[in-house]
Design an enzyme around this catalytic site. Structure first.
Site, PDB file in Angstrom:
ATOM      1  CB  SER A 218     -13.199  39.806 -42.499  1.00 46.39           C
ATOM      2  OG  SER A 218     -12.470  39.688 -43.616  1.00 46.39           O
ATOM      3  CD  GLU A 219     -14.408  42.276 -39.895  1.00 47.16           C
ATOM      4  OE1 GLU A 219     -13.123  42.811 -39.666  1.00 47.16           O
ATOM      5  OE2 GLU A 219     -14.537  42.393 -40.847  1.00 47.16           O
ATOM      6  CB  VAL A 220     -20.069  36.964 -37.876  1.00 52.24           C
ATOM      7  CG1 VAL A 220     -21.520  36.606 -38.125  1.00 52.24           C
ATOM      8  CG2 VAL A 220     -19.086  35.564 -39.372  1.00 52.24           C
TER       9      VAL A 220
ATOM     10  CG  HIS B  10     -17.041  44.361 -44.364  1.00 50.55           C
ATOM     11  ND1 HIS B  10     -15.588  43.866 -43.790  1.00 50.55           N
ATOM     12  CD2 HIS B  10     -17.766  43.258 -44.725  1.00 50.55           C
ATOM     13  CE1 HIS B  10     -15.979  42.784 -43.413  1.00 50.55           C
ATOM     14  NE2 HIS B  10     -16.624  42.690 -44.047  1.00 50.55           N
TER      15      HIS B  10
END
Length: 306
Positions: A46-48, A77
């Site tokens: 979803s994200e880095v 998160h």
């Protein structure tokens, strides 16, 4: 730079291989914007997050957050997981990390506080949302139904109409009548694209957070989040959306002063159960702060060839 180190963690869980996956690049100096985006696309989490030295040395780091498709100003998160990673490695850019970290982000300054177990080991973190609750337009129930392939009658209007809400990143938020409907929800990308053109004409993005209250406890929720326009078909844990929802629900509490604690369970349908804690403080009729917290589990470390 021929390679860059990375660490992955599962966020909003104490168990490895559940919760929401996050990759952290602890030292992103020398990476271009294009390289950051390519790395995020490669992971397809979803994200880095990518860490750079802070512009103000009073802060811990500058944190840039990328989805597989774009850079975003804030997310829950990634901040919780990044704080956990820094707490475990004890330093950042040659300086002690400390138990309270301050991240410079596009949405503003995000403060994170580490949580530890009885033996002093870092097990998670809590963050404060960088912006107050802001509400955009209400979203018609027909749009919510088309986006998620459910019946209009399953959308509850008892507490609030579907609405765009944000504490740093906007989401359409809608309550459903029951868990059965929540479990059947399936994103319709064409309907999301139409909703993006209608409700987010500047960037065309439209992300949707659905939730159901547990009958035995109205502050225990189950949720799902869909963002197919951002190459995130479904997210197993969405702290920024949880914070926005917590602020929204607290804002409609009739008391002018209140401390509301909410537990949000997400990712169950994906077999990646997550537990997100939200604490919203309301004073003089306004939501003054929103804290988003959870545990983390370390998973992998390695290097990426550039």
């Amino acid at each position: 730079m021929n390679s860059v180190a990375y660490v992955t963690v599962d966020v909003f869980t104490s168990e490895r291989f559940s919760g929401n996956q996050l990759a952290v690049i602890p030292d992103a100096r020398g990476l271009t914007d294009a390289q950051m985006q390519n790395i995020a696309a490669e992971f397809r989490y979803s994200e880095v997050t990518f860490l750079l030295p802070p512009q103000d040395r009073a802060n811990t780091a500058q944190v840039r957050i990328f989805t597989p498709a774009m850079e975003i100003p804030f997310a829950g998160h990634p901040n919780v997981g990044t704080a956990f990673v820094l707490g475990r490695q004890n330093e950042i850019f040659g300086r002690p990390a400390g138990d309270v970290l301050r991240f410079e982000e596009k949405a503003g300054l995000v403060e994170a506080a580490l949580t530890r177990d009885a033996e002093g080991h870092v097990i998670g973190a809590g963050i404060f949302a960088p912006q107050p609750l802001s509400l955009g337009p209400q979203v018609d129930s027909e749009t919510i139904a088309r986006c998620t392939s459910i019946e209009v009658a399953a959308i509850s209007l008892a507490t609030h109409a579907p609405v765009i809400a944000s504490v740093g990143l906007p989401f359409a938020v809608a309550e459903l009548a029951d868990l059965e409907t929540l479990g059947k929800a399936c994103p319709n990308t064409a309907a999301f694209a139409e909703a993006g053109r209608r409700y987010s004409p500047e960037d065309g993005q439209f992300a949707l957070f659905l939730y159901v209250r547990q009958p035995e406890n109205p502050w225990a929720l189950r949720a799902r989040m869909f963002a197919p326009l951002d190459n995130v078909i479904e997210d197993p844990a969405t702290g920024s959306a949880s914070g926005a929802l917590g602020a929204l629900l607290t804002s409609v509490v009739p008391d002018t002063d209140a401390i509301v604690e909410i537990t949000i369970e997400q990712g169950v349908e994906m077999a990646r159960r997550s537990v997100i804690g939200v604490t919203a403080v309301k004073s003089n009729g306004q939501v003054q702060s929103v804290r988003i917290a959870g545990q983390c589990a370390a998973v992998m470390s390695g290097s990426i060839l550039l």
